[in-house]
Motif scaffolding. Structure first.
Motif, PDB file in Angstrom:
ATOM      1  N   VAL A 192      -1.695   8.263  -7.932  1.00 57.68           N
ATOM      2  CA  VAL A 192      -2.827   9.157  -8.185  1.00 57.68           C
ATOM      3  C   VAL A 192      -4.144   8.390  -8.058  1.00 57.68           C
ATOM      4  O   VAL A 192      -5.065   8.821  -7.348  1.00 57.68           O
TER       5      VAL A 192
ATOM      6  N   GLY B  43      -3.787  11.197 -13.644  1.00 49.87           N
ATOM      7  CA  GLY B  43      -3.470   9.769 -13.595  1.00 49.87           C
ATOM      8  C   GLY B  43      -3.563   9.114 -14.959  1.00 49.87           C
ATOM      9  O   GLY B  43      -2.713   8.295 -15.327  1.00 49.87           O
TER      10      GLY B  43
ATOM     11  N   ALA C  18      -7.520  15.057 -10.799  1.00 52.68           N
ATOM     12  CA  ALA C  18      -6.606  13.986 -10.420  1.00 52.68           C
ATOM     13  C   ALA C  18      -6.704  12.818 -11.394  1.00 52.68           C
ATOM     14  O   ALA C  18      -5.691  12.230 -11.785  1.00 52.68           O
TER      15      ALA C  18
ATOM     16  N   ILE D   5       0.768  14.414  -5.170  1.00 52.84           N
ATOM     17  CA  ILE D   5      -0.174  13.392  -5.623  1.00 52.84           C
ATOM     18  C   ILE D   5       0.516  12.207  -6.289  1.00 52.84           C
ATOM     19  O   ILE D   5      -0.004  11.096  -6.315  1.00 52.84           O
ATOM     20  N   THR D   6       1.722  12.427  -6.822  1.00 50.07           N
ATOM     21  CA  THR D   6       2.475  11.305  -7.399  1.00 50.07           C
ATOM     22  C   THR D   6       3.410  10.670  -6.372  1.00 50.07           C
ATOM     23  O   THR D   6       4.087   9.697  -6.676  1.00 50.07           O
TER      24      THR D   6
ATOM     25  N   GLN E 258      -4.979   7.513  -4.514  1.00 49.45           N
ATOM     26  CA  GLN E 258      -5.482   8.621  -3.704  1.00 49.45           C
ATOM     27  C   GLN E 258      -6.906   9.012  -4.085  1.00 49.45           C
ATOM     28  O   GLN E 258      -7.658   9.514  -3.243  1.00 49.45           O
TER      29      GLN E 258
END
Length: 300
Positions: A68, A103, A99, A20-21, A71
């Motif tokens: 993040v 973030g 998420a 995710i990063t 997405q």
């Protein structure tokens, strides 16, 4: 329960965090910041391992946070594309709420760490997150100008290192920004070309004309030329403390010609393999250029 089967195992959590990063992208951005920092250190602005560590950590947090939020915003569109549908949020492995918390934490930690270096570094880091998530990301489905907007946050890391070392944004940091700014265009247009069909599924407009045509390929060549010119500016002596020797300038010029050759090949072949090769060459170009700049500074 077996750790490999446990969805909450450390291994799975770490894998989702890496995904995710966008760790590979984040590390390449950190590399640019580190190069900029090394270019900025001097007798007046002494090298510090702690500052370098904080820059790398804070930089990763800021880039990770941007990825993040990107997405989260694009989760439904990511689910439509082959290359992104397995990401944590669109695949359902991570909830939007989780998420968002990740973030937000990365943003707060990143800004805090960069602020401990100096306020300007934190400010530019915060600007990069804002531009990437609030302007660039929404524009991707609306206009090819999204690449132009995205080039601004994308160009910040190289000059961010200089600002971290000197606490000054001047002609030197501006030149580093300019180099990475022009680099964004051939790099991302090459990606937009060979992933055109996948991007089309999500309605992303990444190419300047919206099509894989001669005009797009020609613009790729023109921006590669601008990149070469920008990369050679330090040899002129007009970029303050940012300097480049004749020998290194020749090497940088040859690197530029190498990239230009592949831009011309894309114009001639007009196919995905040529675009992919240009993308790979562009990554090598910016990395090697930064290494050459740093080596030149310390060997000269």
């Amino acid at each position: 329960m077996n750790a490999q089967q446990d969805p909450l195992s450390f291994k799975s959590i770490f894998a989702d965090f890496i995904a995710i990063t966008k760790a590979r992208l984040a590390i390449s951005v950190v590399f640019s910041s580190v190069a900029g920092y090394l270019l900025g250190v001097s007798e007046e602005h002494a090298f510090s391992w702690m500052t370098l560590f904080l820059l790398a950590l804070g930089g990763y947090c800021m880039v990770g946070a941007s990825n993040v939020f990107n997405q989260i915003i694009e989760k439904d569109l990511d689910a439509l594309m082959d290359r992104t549908k397995k990401r944590p949020v669109p695949s359902g492995k991570m909830s939007v709420r989780t998420a968002f918390v990740v973030g937000a934490i990365l943003t707060v930690i990143g800004i805090g760490i960069l602020y401990s270096i100096n306020p300007k570094t934190a400010m530019f880091g915060a600007i990069s997150i804002f531009l990437y998530t609030s302007i660039y990301t929404p524009l991707k489905t609306r206009t090819p100008l999204s690449v132009f907007v995205g080039a601004f946050p994308g160009a910040i890391p190289f000059m961010l290192g200089w600002v971290a070392a000197t606490d000054v944004f001047g002609i030197e940091a501006g030149t580093l920004f300019l180099i990475q700014f022009f680099w964004q265009f051939p790099h991302f247009w090459a990606i937009g070309w060979f992933l055109f069909d996948d991007y089309k599924k999500a309605g992303f407009f990444m190419l300047p004309t919206g099509k894989k045509d001669k005009k797009t390929a020609l613009q790729t060549i023109l921006y590669t030329v601008w990149l070469i010119i920008a990369s050679l500016l330090p040899v002129t002596g007009f970029t303050g403390e940012l300097k480049l020797s004749i020998v290194s300038a020749v090497i940088v010029f040859l690197l530029g010609l190498w990239m230009l050759v592949y831009a011309v090949k894309l114009y001639k072949k007009m196919d995905a393999p040529a675009a992919r090769k240009l993308m790979l060459v562009s990554v090598s170009y910016i990395s090697l250029l930064q290494v050459i700049y740093v080596l030149d500074k310390f060997i000269r």
